[in-house]
Design a protein around this motif. Structure first.
Motif, PDB file in Angstrom:
ATOM      1  N   SER A  18       9.876  70.789 110.970  1.00 56.56           N
ATOM      2  CA  SER A  18       8.441  70.464 111.120  1.00 56.56           C
ATOM      3  C   SER A  18       7.789  71.400 112.124  1.00 56.56           C
ATOM      4  O   SER A  18       6.629  71.807 111.955  1.00 56.56           O
ATOM      5  CB  SER A  18       8.251  69.019 111.586  1.00 56.56           C
ATOM      6  OG  SER A  18       8.686  68.125 110.596  1.00 56.56           O
ATOM      7  N   TYR A  76       4.325  67.360 104.941  1.00 52.39           N
ATOM      8  CA  TYR A  76       5.675  67.877 105.161  1.00 52.39           C
ATOM      9  C   TYR A  76       6.441  67.111 106.236  1.00 52.39           C
ATOM     10  O   TYR A  76       7.653  67.175 106.300  1.00 52.39           O
ATOM     11  CB  TYR A  76       5.644  69.384 105.505  1.00 52.39           C
ATOM     12  CG  TYR A  76       4.910  69.743 106.766  1.00 52.39           C
ATOM     13  CD1 TYR A  76       5.534  69.640 108.005  1.00 52.39           C
ATOM     14  CD2 TYR A  76       3.597  70.195 106.733  1.00 52.39           C
ATOM     15  CE1 TYR A  76       4.866  69.973 109.172  1.00 52.39           C
ATOM     16  CE2 TYR A  76       2.918  70.537 107.888  1.00 52.39           C
ATOM     17  CZ  TYR A  76       3.556  70.429 109.110  1.00 52.39           C
ATOM     18  OH  TYR A  76       2.891  70.751 110.250  1.00 52.39           O
ATOM     19  N   HIS A 109      19.772  64.478 109.951  1.00 54.90           N
ATOM     20  CA  HIS A 109      18.476  64.259 109.317  1.00 54.90           C
ATOM     21  C   HIS A 109      17.344  64.475 110.330  1.00 54.90           C
ATOM     22  O   HIS A 109      16.389  65.209 110.071  1.00 54.90           O
ATOM     23  CB  HIS A 109      18.452  62.830 108.744  1.00 54.90           C
ATOM     24  CG  HIS A 109      17.097  62.297 108.435  1.00 54.90           C
ATOM     25  ND1 HIS A 109      16.325  62.764 107.388  1.00 54.90           N
ATOM     26  CD2 HIS A 109      16.362  61.326 109.043  1.00 54.90           C
ATOM     27  CE1 HIS A 109      15.167  62.096 107.364  1.00 54.90           C
ATOM     28  NE2 HIS A 109      15.167  61.229 108.358  1.00 54.90           N
ATOM     29  N   GLN A 131      16.982  68.181 111.569  1.00 55.51           N
ATOM     30  CA  GLN A 131      16.303  68.991 110.551  1.00 55.51           C
ATOM     31  C   GLN A 131      14.808  68.678 110.502  1.00 55.51           C
ATOM     32  O   GLN A 131      13.973  69.577 110.452  1.00 55.51           O
ATOM     33  CB  GLN A 131      16.904  68.730 109.167  1.00 55.51           C
ATOM     34  CG  GLN A 131      18.161  69.490 108.884  1.00 55.51           C
ATOM     35  CD  GLN A 131      18.422  69.640 107.370  1.00 55.51           C
ATOM     36  OE1 GLN A 131      19.227  70.417 106.968  1.00 55.51           O
ATOM     37  NE2 GLN A 131      17.738  68.893 106.541  1.00 55.51           N
ATOM     38  N   GLU A 132      14.493  67.390 110.486  1.00 57.44           N
ATOM     39  CA  GLU A 132      13.083  67.004 110.377  1.00 57.44           C
ATOM     40  C   GLU A 132      12.262  67.582 111.525  1.00 57.44           C
ATOM     41  O   GLU A 132      11.186  68.139 111.311  1.00 57.44           O
ATOM     42  CB  GLU A 132      12.931  65.474 110.335  1.00 57.44           C
ATOM     43  CG  GLU A 132      13.385  64.840 109.032  1.00 57.44           C
ATOM     44  CD  GLU A 132      12.680  65.414 107.798  1.00 57.44           C
ATOM     45  OE1 GLU A 132      11.470  65.672 107.868  1.00 57.44           O
ATOM     46  OE2 GLU A 132      13.364  65.602 106.776  1.00 57.44           O
ATOM     47  N   LYS A 167      21.068  64.849 104.085  1.00 57.37           N
ATOM     48  CA  LYS A 167      20.625  64.196 102.852  1.00 57.37           C
ATOM     49  C   LYS A 167      21.085  62.751 102.789  1.00 57.37           C
ATOM     50  O   LYS A 167      20.481  61.922 102.101  1.00 57.37           O
ATOM     51  CB  LYS A 167      21.148  64.968 101.634  1.00 57.37           C
ATOM     52  CG  LYS A 167      20.348  66.218 101.352  1.00 57.37           C
ATOM     53  CD  LYS A 167      20.890  66.981 100.158  1.00 57.37           C
ATOM     54  CE  LYS A 167      20.101  68.267  99.961  1.00 57.37           C
ATOM     55  NZ  LYS A 167      20.838  69.260  99.196  1.00 57.37           N
ATOM     56  N   GLN A 205      10.925  72.982 100.866  1.00 55.48           N
ATOM     57  CA  GLN A 205       9.941  71.977 100.458  1.00 55.48           C
ATOM     58  C   GLN A 205       8.766  71.933 101.440  1.00 55.48           C
ATOM     59  O   GLN A 205       7.600  71.929 101.042  1.00 55.48           O
ATOM     60  CB  GLN A 205      10.649  70.618 100.393  1.00 55.48           C
ATOM     61  CG  GLN A 205       9.796  69.509  99.842  1.00 55.48           C
ATOM     62  CD  GLN A 205      10.432  68.138 100.098  1.00 55.48           C
ATOM     63  OE1 GLN A 205      11.500  68.034 100.713  1.00 55.48           O
ATOM     64  NE2 GLN A 205       9.780  67.103  99.627  1.00 55.48           N
ATOM     65  N   MET A 206       9.098  71.923 102.743  1.00 54.01           N
ATOM     66  CA  MET A 206       8.036  71.852 103.754  1.00 54.01           C
ATOM     67  C   MET A 206       7.117  73.070 103.699  1.00 54.01           C
ATOM     68  O   MET A 206       5.894  72.940 103.735  1.00 54.01           O
ATOM     69  CB  MET A 206       8.653  71.772 105.154  1.00 54.01           C
ATOM     70  CG  MET A 206       9.250  70.440 105.504  1.00 54.01           C
ATOM     71  SD  MET A 206       9.591  70.444 107.284  1.00 54.01           S
ATOM     72  CE  MET A 206      10.557  68.960 107.442  1.00 54.01           C
ATOM     73  N   ASN A 208      17.858  76.546 102.838  1.00 57.04           N
ATOM     74  CA  ASN A 208      17.769  75.092 103.028  1.00 57.04           C
ATOM     75  C   ASN A 208      16.634  74.487 102.188  1.00 57.04           C
ATOM     76  O   ASN A 208      15.474  74.893 102.310  1.00 57.04           O
ATOM     77  CB  ASN A 208      17.552  74.783 104.514  1.00 57.04           C
ATOM     78  CG  ASN A 208      17.639  73.288 104.799  1.00 57.04           C
ATOM     79  OD1 ASN A 208      16.830  72.513 104.306  1.00 57.04           O
ATOM     80  ND2 ASN A 208      18.621  72.895 105.585  1.00 57.04           N
ATOM     81  N   GLU A 209      16.978  73.510 101.353  1.00 62.31           N
ATOM     82  CA  GLU A 209      15.995  72.958 100.417  1.00 62.31           C
ATOM     83  C   GLU A 209      14.882  72.162 101.092  1.00 62.31           C
ATOM     84  O   GLU A 209      13.733  72.171 100.654  1.00 62.31           O
ATOM     85  CB  GLU A 209      16.702  72.075  99.386  1.00 62.31           C
ATOM     86  CG  GLU A 209      17.489  72.891  98.377  1.00 62.31           C
ATOM     87  CD  GLU A 209      18.399  72.023  97.515  1.00 62.31           C
ATOM     88  OE1 GLU A 209      18.172  70.794  97.444  1.00 62.31           O
ATOM     89  OE2 GLU A 209      19.347  72.587  96.934  1.00 62.31           O
ATOM     90  N   ARG A 210      15.241  71.471 102.169  1.00 63.18           N
ATOM     91  CA  ARG A 210      14.218  70.694 102.869  1.00 63.18           C
ATOM     92  C   ARG A 210      13.175  71.627 103.511  1.00 63.18           C
ATOM     93  O   ARG A 210      11.981  71.358 103.455  1.00 63.18           O
ATOM     94  CB  ARG A 210      14.891  69.806 103.929  1.00 63.18           C
ATOM     95  CG  ARG A 210      13.937  68.962 104.737  1.00 63.18           C
ATOM     96  CD  ARG A 210      13.259  67.874 103.916  1.00 63.18           C
ATOM     97  NE  ARG A 210      12.363  67.062 104.737  1.00 63.18           N
ATOM     98  CZ  ARG A 210      11.038  66.963 104.537  1.00 63.18           C
ATOM     99  NH1 ARG A 210      10.475  67.579 103.521  1.00 63.18           N
ATOM    100  NH2 ARG A 210      10.299  66.220 105.330  1.00 63.18           N
ATOM    101  N   GLU A 218      22.802  70.367 106.483  1.00 62.13           N
ATOM    102  CA  GLU A 218      21.919  70.017 105.367  1.00 62.13           C
ATOM    103  C   GLU A 218      22.522  68.930 104.486  1.00 62.13           C
ATOM    104  O   GLU A 218      21.847  67.962 104.116  1.00 62.13           O
ATOM    105  CB  GLU A 218      21.607  71.253 104.512  1.00 62.13           C
ATOM    106  CG  GLU A 218      20.658  70.940 103.355  1.00 62.13           C
ATOM    107  CD  GLU A 218      20.271  72.160 102.521  1.00 62.13           C
ATOM    108  OE1 GLU A 218      20.937  73.211 102.645  1.00 62.13           O
ATOM    109  OE2 GLU A 218      19.297  72.052 101.753  1.00 62.13           O
TER     110      GLU A 218
END
Lengths: 333, 217
Positions: free
Chosen positions: A236, B31, A228, A231-232, A187, A268-269, A263-265, A183
C-alpha cells in the motif's frame, strides 16, 4: 538483414549470473542463467556470490552459445552490467565480458542494471512513456523519463521492498527466495495485524516496518496473518507513492518491473491506481522479472547504437551507480 | 463540482452557506484493505485540519478551515484562487524564479520554527495568490522539532526540484536554502542541511562525493 546488430550481455549484479543474446531485429534470442542460493537462513554474501559466478560462468556461456546456434563472430558487441550492485559479483561479470570482448576483438558496452530492467520490460510490454515502478532486491524507485534522463520521483529512504521481504522471510525461517514464500503464506492469512505505515511525500521507508514485523514474530503472531499484513502495508505504501507520482507526472502508462513485480497482490494494487487515473497498466512478464542476461543484451543494443562503448582499461564497475546519473541518448522525447 | 482528482483526495468547488468553498474528500482507496484505509484517511484528515489551523496562527498563508467531517473524511475550507507553484515556476524570469524559491525556503523555515513538519512538500502543494505563497496538503505532516523530520522535509522539496524542475534545480534550491537559513538561523540551518545529506547517503546508491556539490549555498 545486413543491418542486424547482435549484442551479448552479461548480468552479475547480485545472486544471478546470466548471459543473454539479443538482436536488433528479433529481440531476445538467448537467455541463460545460474542463480546463487545462499545457505538456509543467510543472505547473499558478496564473496560467495562472486565465487558462484566464477564457477558457473563457463557453463552458462557454453549453454548460451549453444542455444545461439550461430557463429560467435556474429556478435557485434559484448556488454556487462557495470552497476549498481555488489562489487565482487559485478567484477566477476565484468572480467568475463572484458575477456570475451578482447578475444573476439569486439567493443565492450557498459549497461546500467536498473535501466536494463526498464528497457527489457518496455520491449516486452510495448510501454512507450511510462511511470516506472521498479521493485526488486536492489531497487525501490518510482521514475519517469524526461529530457535525456530517468528522473526519480520517489524511492526508498533505506532498505528496498525485496530486501524487506527477504529478511522477513529469513527471520521467519521461510525458504529463499523470500518474496514468493511470503506471498503464498499471505494468501492464507486474513487477520490484519497493525504495522507502521511510513510514507514521506513520494518516498517510503521500510526499516521501521521490518523491525515491527520481527517484533510481532517474537510475540508469536500467526505467520500467515503477519505475511498478509506485511504485504498489505508495504505494498500500500508503494501504491500510494506511485499514485502520487502518477498524479504529479500525469503519465498515461504505468510499468511495473523488477523481481517483486511478479507478486500478484502488488500487481493488482498498481493496476488499480493506473485504472483510477486512466493510465494503461503494464507488468514485466514473470519469466523476465528477475535479473537476467537478456536485459543487459537488449539494453546494450540501444546503448551501442547510440555510439557508447568503453575501453577495457577504463571499464571499472560502479557499485553505487545511480539511475538518474545515466545519460539516455536513445529515447524519444 | 469536481475540480481536481488528486492522489490523496478529490477536490470539489461548492457553495457552502453562501460562500465559495473547497470540499476536500479523502476517497477510500480500492487497493488498500479497509482496516488500513479507514485509519489512514481519518488520521490524515485530523492532522491536516490541525496543522493548517496552527500554521495560520503563526502567519503562514494557508486556507481557512470552515468545518471537518471525520465520518466522511472531509475538510471544508476556503477557496484560494491562485496558480500552483509547479506551473508558475515554468514561466517567469530567472530572478523571479529565485525570488519565489527564496520565499518557499522562508515558509518552510517559519513552519519548522513553529514546531511543524509539512511531510509532503512539492511544488504542486503550494499556490501563489496575490504575491503570497499558500501552503496546502498537510495530511502527511506532524508536530515535531525532530532534526530527522526537518531533514526529510527539505529532501522532499529538493527531490521535487530535481525531478520536475531539473533545468533550474541548482539556482532554485540554492535560493530556497538561503531563504530557509534566513528564517531558522545559521546554526539550525547547517544542522538540518547536514542531516539532509545523511539521509541521502543512507539511501540506495549514493556516495559522498557525488552529492556534495549540490549544497553550496
Amino acid at each position: 538483414m545486413a543491418s542486424e546488430i547482435i549484442c551479448l550481455g552479461i548480468e552479475s549484479t547480485a545472486h544471478t549470473f546470466g548471459i543473454g543474446i539479443a538482436s536488433s531485429e528479433n529481440g531476445v534470442l538467448v537467455d541463460v542463467k545460474s542463480v546463487y542460493k545462499p545457505p538456509f537462513g543467510a543472505g547473499i554474501h558478496p564473496r560467495e556470490a562472486a565465487q558462484h559466478h566464477c564457477e558457473e560462468a563457463p557453463s552458462v556461456l557454453n549453454q548460451a552459445l549453444k542455444e545461439f546456434s550461430r557463429k560467435i563472430d556474429s556478435v557485434d558487441a559484448v556488454a556487462f552490467s557495470m552497476g549498481p550492485g555488489l562489487g565482487p559479483a559485478l567484477r566477476t561479470g565484468a572480467t568475463v565480458a572484458r575477456a570475451l570482448a578482447t578475444w573476439l576483438n569486439k567493443p565492450l558496452v557498459p549497461v546500467h542494471h536498473a535501466i536494463a530492467h526498464i528497457e527489457l520490460a518496455s520491449l516486452l510490454t510495448g510501454a512507450k512513456d511510462p511511470l516506472v515502478i521498479l521493485v526488486s532486491g536492489g531497487h525501490t524507485t518510482i521514475t519517469a523519463y524526461a529530457d535525456r534522463r530517468w528522473r526519480v520521483f520517489g524511492e526508498t529512504e533505506d532498505i528496498t521492498l525485496g530486501n524487506l521481504l527477504d529478511v522477513f522471510a529469513r527471520e521467519s525461517s521461510l525458504p529463499s527466495p523470500g518474496g514468493p514464500a511470503v506471498e503464498s503464506l499471505a494468501k492464507k492469512g486474513g487477520k490484519f495485524i497493525d504495522l507502521p505505515y511510513v510514507v514521506k511525500g513520494n518516498d517510503v521507508s521500510f526499516s521501521g516496518l521490518l523491525t515491527a514485523a520481527k517484533k510481532k514474530l517474537q510475540m508469536n503472531c500467526d505467520l500467515k496473518d503477519l505475511c498478509h499484513s506485511l504485504q498489505e502495508v508495504a505494498f500500500s505504501m508503494v501504491a500510494e507513492t506511485s499514485e502520487r507520482a502518477l498524479a504529479f507526472t500525469e503519465k498515461k502508462e504505468v510499468l511495473l518491473v523488477g523481481g517483486v513485480a511478479a507478486n500478484e497482490r502488488l500487481q493488482q494494487m498498481i493496476s488499480e491506481i493506473a485504472c483510477e487515473h486512466n493510465a494503461s497498466f503494464y507488468v514485466v512478464p514473470k519469466r523476465y522479472s528477475g535479473d537476467c542476461g537478456a536485459q543487459i543484451a537488449w539494453t546494450a543494443l540501444l546503448v551501442y547504437r547510440s555510439g557508447i562503448e568503453i575501453k577495457v582499461e577504463k571499464s571499472y564497475v560502479k557499485p553505487k551507480w545511480r539511475l538518474d546519473q545515466v545519460a539516455i541518448p536513445w529515447r524519444d522525447e | 463540482m469536481l475540480i481536481k482528482k488528486g492522489a490523496e483526495a478529490n477536490l470539489y468547488l461548492e457553495k457552502w452557506h453562501g460562500i465559495k468553498a473547497i470540499i476536500k474528500k479523502r476517497m477510500p482507496k480500492k487497493y488498500r484493505i479497509d482496516e488500513l484505509d479507514t485509519k489512514i484517511r481519518q488520521t490524515r484528515t485530523v492532522r491536516e485540519a490541525q496543522l493548517i489551523h496552527n500554521a495560520r496562527t503563526v502567519g503562514i498563508p494557508s486556507p481557512i478551515i470552515y468545518a471537518i467531517d471525520l465520518e466522511k473524511t472531509t475538510i471544508i475550507m476556503k477557496y484560494i484562487e491562485g496558480i500552483r507553484v509547479k506551473d508558475v515556476l515554468n514561466s517567469p524570469t530567472f530572478e523571479k524564479k529565485q525570488e519565489l524559491c527564496y520565499q518557499i525556503g522562508q515558509l518552510i523555515g517559519q513552519l519548522h520554527n513553529a514546531g511543524m513538519i509539512h511531510g509532503d512538500l512539492t511544488t504542486s502543494n503550494m499556490i501563489v495568490f496575490k504575491n503570497r505563497i499558500y501552503l496546502l496538503d498537510f495530511g502527511l505532516g506532524d508536530h515535531s522539532i525532530d532534526l530527522e523530520e526537518r531533514g526529510v522535509d527539505l529532501l522532499l522539496i529538493k527531490r521535487a526540484f530535481q525531478s520536475a524542475h531539473y533545468k533550474y534545480f541548482k539556482p532554485c534550491f540554492a535560493a530556497l536554502t538561503k531563504g530557509y537559513k534566513q528564517e531558522v538561523g545559521e546554526e539550525i540551518s547547517s544542522e538540518v542541511m547536514k542531516r539532509l545529506r545523511d539521509i541521502e547517503r543512507r539511501g540506495r546508491y549514493t556516495s559522498r562525493g557525488e552529492l556534495h556539490e549540490d549544497y553550496e549555498v
